[in-house]
Design a protein around this motif. Structure first.
Motif, mmCIF file in Angstrom:
data_model
loop_
_atom_site.group_PDB
_atom_site.id
_atom_site.type_symbol
_atom_site.label_atom_id
_atom_site.label_comp_id
_atom_site.label_asym_id
_atom_site.label_seq_id
_atom_site.Cartn_x
_atom_site.Cartn_y
_atom_site.Cartn_z
ATOM 1 N N HIS A 35 34.717 57.602 31.958
ATOM 2 C CA HIS A 35 34.888 58.894 32.622
ATOM 3 C C HIS A 35 34.885 58.715 34.134
ATOM 4 O O HIS A 35 35.521 59.475 34.854
ATOM 5 C CB HIS A 35 33.765 59.856 32.238
ATOM 6 C CG HIS A 35 33.902 60.405 30.854
ATOM 7 N ND1 HIS A 35 33.734 59.632 29.733
ATOM 8 C CD2 HIS A 35 34.214 61.646 30.418
ATOM 9 C CE1 HIS A 35 33.926 60.376 28.663
ATOM 10 N NE2 HIS A 35 34.225 61.602 29.046
ATOM 11 N N TYR A 41 40.072 54.419 30.659
ATOM 12 C CA TYR A 41 39.997 55.169 29.394
ATOM 13 C C TYR A 41 41.252 54.928 28.547
ATOM 14 O O TYR A 41 41.176 54.642 27.354
ATOM 15 C CB TYR A 41 39.836 56.665 29.700
ATOM 16 C CG TYR A 41 39.731 57.522 28.468
ATOM 17 C CD1 TYR A 41 38.496 57.850 27.928
ATOM 18 C CD2 TYR A 41 40.873 57.989 27.821
ATOM 19 C CE1 TYR A 41 38.402 58.615 26.770
ATOM 20 C CE2 TYR A 41 40.795 58.758 26.676
ATOM 21 C CZ TYR A 41 39.557 59.065 26.162
ATOM 22 O OH TYR A 41 39.475 59.821 25.020
ATOM 23 N N GLY A 72 39.225 69.832 27.726
ATOM 24 C CA GLY A 72 38.702 68.460 27.741
ATOM 25 C C GLY A 72 39.875 67.498 27.810
ATOM 26 O O GLY A 72 39.970 66.543 27.047
ATOM 27 N N ASP A 93 39.284 70.241 32.402
ATOM 28 C CA ASP A 93 38.247 69.238 32.134
ATOM 29 C C ASP A 93 37.088 69.467 33.086
ATOM 30 O O ASP A 93 37.252 69.955 34.204
ATOM 31 C CB ASP A 93 38.807 67.816 32.298
ATOM 32 C CG ASP A 93 37.945 66.779 31.580
ATOM 33 O OD1 ASP A 93 38.317 66.374 30.470
ATOM 34 O OD2 ASP A 93 36.885 66.399 32.128
ATOM 35 N N PHE A 94 35.917 69.051 32.606
ATOM 36 C CA PHE A 94 34.654 69.243 33.321
ATOM 37 C C PHE A 94 34.503 68.248 34.478
ATOM 38 O O PHE A 94 33.877 68.539 35.489
ATOM 39 C CB PHE A 94 33.549 69.013 32.286
ATOM 40 C CG PHE A 94 32.169 69.308 32.739
ATOM 41 C CD1 PHE A 94 31.842 70.552 33.247
ATOM 42 C CD2 PHE A 94 31.172 68.350 32.627
ATOM 43 C CE1 PHE A 94 30.543 70.830 33.640
ATOM 44 C CE2 PHE A 94 29.885 68.618 33.015
ATOM 45 C CZ PHE A 94 29.574 69.868 33.526
ATOM 46 N N VAL A 95 35.060 67.048 34.312
ATOM 47 C CA VAL A 95 34.769 65.958 35.246
ATOM 48 C C VAL A 95 35.856 65.897 36.342
ATOM 49 O O VAL A 95 37.032 65.647 36.038
ATOM 50 C CB VAL A 95 34.680 64.607 34.484
ATOM 51 C CG1 VAL A 95 34.541 63.431 35.437
ATOM 52 C CG2 VAL A 95 33.501 64.641 33.510
ATOM 53 N N ASP A 115 34.401 74.240 32.890
ATOM 54 C CA ASP A 115 33.484 73.964 31.782
ATOM 55 C C ASP A 115 33.928 74.816 30.592
ATOM 56 O O ASP A 115 34.063 76.037 30.740
ATOM 57 C CB ASP A 115 32.063 74.345 32.220
ATOM 58 C CG ASP A 115 31.019 74.004 31.184
ATOM 59 O OD1 ASP A 115 31.335 73.949 29.973
ATOM 60 O OD2 ASP A 115 29.854 73.805 31.573
ATOM 61 N N MET A 116 34.138 74.189 29.458
ATOM 62 C CA MET A 116 34.661 74.938 28.300
ATOM 63 C C MET A 116 33.722 76.052 27.855
ATOM 64 O O MET A 116 34.101 76.922 27.088
ATOM 65 C CB MET A 116 35.000 73.999 27.138
ATOM 66 C CG MET A 116 33.845 73.379 26.416
ATOM 67 S SD MET A 116 34.382 72.470 24.945
ATOM 68 C CE MET A 116 34.577 70.823 25.606
ATOM 69 N N LEU A 131 40.659 67.807 21.877
ATOM 70 C CA LEU A 131 40.879 66.530 21.182
ATOM 71 C C LEU A 131 39.858 65.482 21.623
ATOM 72 O O LEU A 131 39.181 65.632 22.646
ATOM 73 C CB LEU A 131 42.306 66.044 21.480
ATOM 74 C CG LEU A 131 43.408 67.077 21.195
ATOM 75 C CD1 LEU A 131 44.754 66.586 21.735
ATOM 76 C CD2 LEU A 131 43.509 67.384 19.705
ATOM 77 N N CYS A 134 35.824 66.109 22.208
ATOM 78 C CA CYS A 134 35.258 66.920 23.305
ATOM 79 C C CYS A 134 34.277 67.960 22.775
ATOM 80 O O CYS A 134 33.266 68.252 23.413
ATOM 81 C CB CYS A 134 36.356 67.671 24.035
ATOM 82 S SG CYS A 134 37.554 66.613 24.791
HETATM 83 C C1 LIG Z 1 36.418 61.493 25.070
HETATM 84 S S1 LIG Z 1 37.215 62.380 26.343
HETATM 85 C C2 LIG Z 1 38.668 62.974 25.502
HETATM 86 C C3 LIG Z 1 39.853 63.061 26.406
HETATM 87 C C4 LIG Z 1 41.164 63.489 25.714
HETATM 88 N N1 LIG Z 1 41.069 64.855 25.200
HETATM 89 C C5 LIG Z 1 41.543 62.541 24.585
HETATM 90 O O1 LIG Z 1 41.635 62.986 23.432
HETATM 91 O O2 LIG Z 1 41.766 61.358 24.842
HETATM 92 C C6 LIG Z 1 36.197 63.836 26.401
HETATM 93 C C7 LIG Z 1 36.525 64.744 27.591
HETATM 94 O O3 LIG Z 1 35.784 65.966 27.466
HETATM 95 C C8 LIG Z 1 35.416 66.384 28.766
HETATM 96 N N2 LIG Z 1 34.303 67.335 28.692
HETATM 97 C C9 LIG Z 1 33.017 67.088 28.348
HETATM 98 N N3 LIG Z 1 32.292 68.219 28.424
HETATM 99 C C10 LIG Z 1 33.146 69.198 28.806
HETATM 100 C C11 LIG Z 1 32.988 70.606 29.079
HETATM 101 N N4 LIG Z 1 31.801 71.202 28.952
HETATM 102 N N5 LIG Z 1 34.080 71.305 29.456
HETATM 103 C C12 LIG Z 1 35.289 70.703 29.598
HETATM 104 N N6 LIG Z 1 35.492 69.376 29.374
HETATM 105 C C13 LIG Z 1 34.432 68.641 28.989
HETATM 106 C C14 LIG Z 1 35.048 65.064 29.438
HETATM 107 O O4 LIG Z 1 35.037 65.165 30.839
HETATM 108 C C15 LIG Z 1 36.144 64.140 28.918
HETATM 109 O O5 LIG Z 1 37.254 64.073 29.777
#
Ligand SMILES: C[S@@+](CC[C@H](N)C(=O)[O-])C[C@H]1O[C@@H](n2cnc3c(N)ncnc32)[C@H](O)[C@@H]1O
Length: 269
Positions: A35, A41, A72, A93-95, A115-116, A131, A134
């Motif tokens: 991240h 990634y 996400g 996305d959060f980050v 933030d979702m 996906l 997340c």
């Molecule tokens: C494992 S990655 C998946 C990325 C992409 N969707 C994929 O399938 O390859 C998880 C993502 O969820 C995001 N995430 C985590 N908590 C979140 C939140 N509360 N709101 C939005 N995004 C979030 C993280 O920043 C990260 O980019």
């Protein structure tokens, strides 16, 4: 000494008792190396979920979605693939580092930090995707319900929602979660070895992963905590929060994890 990852100022450095070498332990909004360095990634997770989402959507609707919201969205690859098909795409996305990387890599797609559990874009979409596990960042039931309210707020009556949670059988069934992750090439060539702890009471998994680099870099340890949801449990939460669940299907999606699970839902009428 810390090698070529200067931003690891975000982390803590300590001496590893096992190896005698210096170990950097990451901290921050998520403690995950991938991240903090989104370009890595996509080297570890090489498979895009976009074609599966298109197939699932088309098998229900017979056509492509005109608009997609990906929650996400991470490094943005899935949306870039969908945008190639002429779909108008937005990622949240959060980050911030993920947003910055995705926007730079895929300028035709709009990426927004949020933030979702709370963002509202004031728009509705044909397809909404969440996906790559997340949804498993929603550790408490109340977090999940807030995320479901966010999804609902962006739905038209015929929107198809596609969620890819962890397939819980990879952690507590006969399958096993990945113990080795590889950054196969480039300056950052590395192998990450992971162990998992499972808390039955909280329904959380905690992963501890140590990255060993091919040269010039101290070991890095990252951790995450995620909630495991069983398929019927997710179905319950969706139905309690204004959705009808259309289907729950398994696909061999990535080489790292065992079969991925997809839950398809639409707003309840
Ligand atoms: C494992 S990655 C998946 C990325 C992409 N969707 C994929 O399938 O390859 C998880 C993502 O969820 C995001 N995430 C985590 N908590 C979140 C939140 N509360 N709101 C939005 N995004 C979030 C993280 O920043 C990260 O980019």
């Amino acid at each position: 000494m810390i090698g070529w990852l200067p931003e690891i100022a975000l982390g803590l450095t300590c001496n590893s008792k096992n190896t005698g070498s210096t170990m950097t332990t990451l901290s921050g909004p998520t403690n995950d190396l991938l991240h903090k360095f989104p370009n890595l990634y996509e080297k570890v997770f090489t498979v895009s979920t976009a074609p599966t989402c298109v197939d699932l959507y088309q098998s229900r609707c017979g056509s492509l979605p005109r608009t997609t919201l990906d929650i996400g969205s991470g490094p943005g690859r899935e949306l870039a693939d969908l945008a190639e098909l002429g779909i108008d795409c937005v990622g949240v996305d959060f980050v911030p580092m993920m947003i910055e990387y995705a926007q730079k890599s895929y300028p035709k797609v709009e990426f927004i930090q949020g933030d979702m559990r709370e963002f509202r874009l004031g728009r509705k979409f044909d397809m909404i995707t969440i996906l790559g596990a997340c949804i498993n960042y929603m550790l408490e039931n109340s977090d999940l319900e807030k995320a479901l309210a966010t999804i609902r707020a962006h739905c038209r009556e015929d929107t198809i929602v596609i969620v890819e949670p962890y397939n819980t059988s990879s952690f507590v069934g006969t399958n096993v979660p990945p113990t080795e992750y590889a950054i196969p090439d480039g300056d950052f060539k590395a192998v990450g070895s992971a162990t998992y702890e499972w808390s039955q009471k909280e329904q959380l998994i905690r992963r501890v992963r140590t990255w060993r680099f091919s040269e010039g870099q101290d070991d890095i340890q990252d951790t995450y905590k995620q909630r495991l949801y069983f398929a019927k449990e997710l179905q319950y939460f969706f139905e309690k929060n204004g959705f009808s669940v259309i289907d729950i299907v398994e696909h061999q999606q990535s080489k790292i994890y065992n079969k991925s699970l997809f839950l398809l839902a639409t707003p309840a009428s």
